[in-house]
Motif scaffolding. Structure first.
Motif, PDB file in Angstrom:
ATOM      1  N   ASN A 139       0.814  -1.219   0.000  1.00 46.46           N
ATOM      2  CA  ASN A 139       0.000   0.000   0.000  1.00 46.46           C
ATOM      3  C   ASN A 139       0.849   1.270   0.000  1.00 46.46           C
ATOM      4  OD1 ASN A 139      -2.436  -1.382  -0.039  1.00 46.46           O
ATOM      5  ND2 ASN A 139      -2.574  -1.467   2.190  1.00 46.46           N
ATOM      6  N   ASN A 140       2.151   1.122   0.258  1.00 48.32           N
ATOM      7  CA  ASN A 140       3.043   2.278   0.281  1.00 48.32           C
ATOM      8  C   ASN A 140       4.370   1.923  -0.377  1.00 48.32           C
ATOM      9  OD1 ASN A 140       1.503   4.301   2.052  1.00 48.32           O
ATOM     10  ND2 ASN A 140       1.510   2.462   3.336  1.00 48.32           N
TER      11      ASN A 140
ATOM     12  N   PRO B  89       7.954   2.296  -2.459  1.00 52.51           N
ATOM     13  CA  PRO B  89       9.000   3.323  -2.322  1.00 52.51           C
ATOM     14  C   PRO B  89       8.820   4.469  -3.324  1.00 52.51           C
ATOM     15  CG  PRO B  89       9.952   1.116  -2.360  1.00 52.51           C
ATOM     16  CD  PRO B  89       8.507   0.969  -2.734  1.00 52.51           C
ATOM     17  N   ASP B  90       9.121   5.673  -2.882  1.00 49.28           N
ATOM     18  CA  ASP B  90       9.022   6.842  -3.759  1.00 49.28           C
ATOM     19  C   ASP B  90      10.087   6.837  -4.846  1.00 49.28           C
ATOM     20  OD1 ASP B  90       6.902   7.784  -2.270  1.00 49.28           O
ATOM     21  OD2 ASP B  90       8.164   9.002  -0.961  1.00 49.28           O
ATOM     22  N   THR B  91      11.123   6.003  -4.685  1.00 51.50           N
ATOM     23  CA  THR B  91      12.221   5.970  -5.657  1.00 51.50           C
ATOM     24  C   THR B  91      11.845   5.197  -6.911  1.00 51.50           C
ATOM     25  OG1 THR B  91      13.101   4.019  -4.516  1.00 51.50           O
ATOM     26  CG2 THR B  91      14.013   6.165  -3.902  1.00 51.50           C
ATOM     27  N   LEU B  92      10.676   4.527  -6.916  1.00 49.16           N
ATOM     28  CA  LEU B  92      10.282   3.700  -8.049  1.00 49.16           C
ATOM     29  C   LEU B  92       9.114   4.328  -8.802  1.00 49.16           C
ATOM     30  CD1 LEU B  92      10.450   0.167  -6.390  1.00 49.16           C
ATOM     31  CD2 LEU B  92      12.253   1.430  -7.578  1.00 49.16           C
ATOM     32  N   VAL B  93       8.960   3.926 -10.062  1.00 51.18           N
ATOM     33  CA  VAL B  93       7.849   4.395 -10.884  1.00 51.18           C
ATOM     34  C   VAL B  93       7.098   3.183 -11.410  1.00 51.18           C
ATOM     35  CG1 VAL B  93       9.016   6.502 -11.589  1.00 51.18           C
ATOM     36  CG2 VAL B  93       9.286   4.449 -12.974  1.00 51.18           C
ATOM     37  N   GLY B  94       5.859   3.406 -11.794  1.00 55.97           N
ATOM     38  CA  GLY B  94       5.050   2.315 -12.318  1.00 55.97           C
ATOM     39  C   GLY B  94       3.585   2.640 -12.175  1.00 55.97           C
ATOM     40  N   LYS B  95       2.787   1.614 -11.906  1.00 50.60           N
ATOM     41  CA  LYS B  95       1.345   1.854 -11.797  1.00 50.60           C
ATOM     42  C   LYS B  95       0.719   0.920 -10.774  1.00 50.60           C
ATOM     43  CE  LYS B  95       0.592   1.190 -16.149  1.00 50.60           C
ATOM     44  NZ  LYS B  95      -0.136   1.082 -17.426  1.00 50.60           N
ATOM     45  N   ARG B  96      -0.305   1.460 -10.136  1.00 45.54           N
ATOM     46  CA  ARG B  96      -1.120   0.665  -9.210  1.00 45.54           C
ATOM     47  C   ARG B  96      -2.293   0.097  -9.993  1.00 45.54           C
ATOM     48  NH1 ARG B  96      -5.676   1.733  -6.210  1.00 45.54           N
ATOM     49  NH2 ARG B  96      -5.585   3.932  -6.782  1.00 45.54           N
TER      50      ARG B  96
ATOM     51  N   ARG C 146      -3.770  -5.723   0.242  1.00 44.87           N
ATOM     52  CA  ARG C 146      -2.839  -4.730  -0.287  1.00 44.87           C
ATOM     53  C   ARG C 146      -3.025  -4.507  -1.788  1.00 44.87           C
ATOM     54  NH1 ARG C 146       2.400  -7.515   2.177  1.00 44.87           N
ATOM     55  NH2 ARG C 146       1.051  -9.294   1.804  1.00 44.87           N
ATOM     56  N   ASP C 147      -2.565  -3.345  -2.241  1.00 38.32           N
ATOM     57  CA  ASP C 147      -2.623  -3.021  -3.662  1.00 38.32           C
ATOM     58  C   ASP C 147      -1.565  -3.795  -4.435  1.00 38.32           C
ATOM     59  OD1 ASP C 147      -4.674  -1.138  -3.368  1.00 38.32           O
ATOM     60  OD2 ASP C 147      -3.257   0.466  -2.920  1.00 38.32           O
ATOM     61  N   ILE C 148      -1.861  -4.060  -5.693  1.00 44.51           N
ATOM     62  CA  ILE C 148      -0.900  -4.693  -6.592  1.00 44.51           C
ATOM     63  C   ILE C 148      -0.239  -3.602  -7.420  1.00 44.51           C
ATOM     64  CG2 ILE C 148      -0.572  -6.344  -8.467  1.00 44.51           C
ATOM     65  CD1 ILE C 148      -3.118  -7.753  -7.527  1.00 44.51           C
ATOM     66  N   TRP C 149       1.084  -3.524  -7.335  1.00 43.27           N
ATOM     67  CA  TRP C 149       1.858  -2.508  -8.041  1.00 43.27           C
ATOM     68  C   TRP C 149       2.810  -3.167  -9.032  1.00 43.27           C
ATOM     69  CZ3 TRP C 149       1.900   2.897  -7.493  1.00 43.27           C
ATOM     70  CH2 TRP C 149       1.108   3.413  -6.463  1.00 43.27           C
ATOM     71  N   LEU C 150       3.005  -2.526 -10.171  1.00 47.87           N
ATOM     72  CA  LEU C 150       4.039  -2.892 -11.134  1.00 47.87           C
ATOM     73  C   LEU C 150       5.066  -1.770 -11.109  1.00 47.87           C
ATOM     74  CD1 LEU C 150       1.785  -4.053 -14.110  1.00 47.87           C
ATOM     75  CD2 LEU C 150       2.685  -5.420 -12.210  1.00 47.87           C
ATOM     76  N   LEU C 151       6.300  -2.091 -10.716  1.00 47.36           N
ATOM     77  CA  LEU C 151       7.280  -1.048 -10.415  1.00 47.36           C
ATOM     78  C   LEU C 151       8.638  -1.320 -11.047  1.00 47.36           C
ATOM     79  CD1 LEU C 151       6.439  -0.767  -6.617  1.00 47.36           C
ATOM     80  CD2 LEU C 151       5.841   0.919  -8.351  1.00 47.36           C
ATOM     81  N   THR C 152       9.304  -0.242 -11.417  1.00 43.46           N
ATOM     82  CA  THR C 152      10.684  -0.289 -11.852  1.00 43.46           C
ATOM     83  C   THR C 152      11.317   1.042 -11.484  1.00 43.46           C
ATOM     84  OG1 THR C 152      12.162  -0.786 -13.709  1.00 43.46           O
ATOM     85  CG2 THR C 152      10.236   0.601 -14.178  1.00 43.46           C
ATOM     86  N   HIS C 153      12.594   1.197 -11.816  1.00 45.76           N
ATOM     87  CA  HIS C 153      13.239   2.474 -11.559  1.00 45.76           C
ATOM     88  C   HIS C 153      13.041   3.384 -12.763  1.00 45.76           C
ATOM     89  CE1 HIS C 153      16.342   5.487 -10.730  1.00 45.76           C
ATOM     90  NE2 HIS C 153      16.208   5.127  -9.471  1.00 45.76           N
TER      91      HIS C 153
END
Length: 288
Positions: free
Chosen positions: A146-147, A149-156, A250-257
């Motif tokens: 649900n939170n 890291p702010d260092t990553l980008v992607g989508k919820r 919890r939310d499902i996030w797809l994240l990368t740098h």
């Protein structure tokens, strides 16, 4: 000084013990010990104090770690920015995600992705330790968080749901005989997840710390288990307990740098992962 020894120093500082550092670096813990000893011998000073809580840096170790951290951060920044320029659908791609999600959802669909992108070498990391995408411990992450890291980008995408499960035979008995299968650090008292459930007065029993262990224990009629609907609903030996609707987790996030988001193989896997998860949204949210 050998750079591998410096990397070992950083791992020991992060994980506190040579065994856990060895697991993170993929080497035996005795190798970690030898590298630390070699580094201390080359400098002629102790870098760590051995304490009951693990290895703690000495003042000399703190100075070396500070410089090593700055240097390592610079190397990672360069490596990441170079990788972000890669426009080819080829090369290694390290993906971190929970093992149950990989086994139940991604692996059955993976042949289609591999057929479409045969030159991408997928490497999955399912360790319980959350991998740091910003530090290139992984290139892409499917996070249940649900939170993030702010260092990553992607989508919820959306939140998956959970419900209470047990065998039909178990649920036929008097509810006063029910018991929860424990999964937290302690089974003493009534944890918050018990108090907020439909069975707040049912005691907690045992410790089954992973989803597969919880599911297997529930299959054997050992008690009530809270499981993601993706697994509980698909299990022919289990059924939902009580009358409450599934609860959002919890939310499902797809994240990368940010530096990697334009890399061709990262974008290809992100599209694949999003399509797969959205296609299975009803299973993940307990609507089937």
């Amino acid at each position: 000084m050998d750079w591998e020894d410096i990397k070992t120093l950083r791992a020991v500082v992060h994980y506190k013990t040579v065994r856990r550092a060895g697991e993170a670096l993929g080497v035996h813990h005795t190798t970690i010990g030898r590298r630390i000893e070699a580094l201390e011998a080359s400098l002629g000073t102790n870098l760590f104090n051995r304490t009951p809580d693990g290895l703690m840096l000495t003042s000399a170790g703190e100075r070396l770690f500070s410089v090593a951290q700055t240097f390592d951060d610079a190397l990672i920044d360069v490596e990441r920015s170079i990788a972000g320029l890669d426009g080819e659908l080829a090369g290694p791609l390290t993906v971190t995600m929970p093992e149950p999600l990989l086994v139940a959802l991604f692996l059955p669909a993976l042949p289609d992705f591999v057929d479409a992108h045969p030159s991408i070498e997928l490497r999955f990391d399912t360790s319980l330790t959350i991998r740091d995408v910003a530090r290139r411990e992984a290139d892409f992450a499917v996070r249940l968080d649900n939170n993030p890291p702010d260092t990553l980008v992607g989508k919820r995408l959306f939140a998956y749901t959970e419900a209470v499960y047990a065998t039909p035979e178990y649920l036929e008995q008097d509810p006063k005989a029910y018991r929860w299968l424990g999964w937290g650090a302690s089974t003493q008292g009534a944890p918050e997840w018990v108090q907020s459930s439909e069975y707040p007065d049912v005691p907690v029993w045992g410790l089954f710390p992973t989803i597969p262990a919880q599911q297997a224990a529930a299959q054997q009629g050992l008690g009530l288990s809270i499981l993601p609907c993706l697994f509980g609903d698909a299990d022919p030996g289990l059924r939902r307990a009580g009358t409450r609707a599934p609860v959002k987790s919890r939310d499902i996030w797809l994240l990368t740098h940010n530096d990697l988001r334009r890399t061709a193989r990262v974008r290809a896997f992100m599209r694949f992962a999003e399509d797969l998860l959205r296609t299975n949204k009803q299973k993940l949210t307990g609507r089937e």
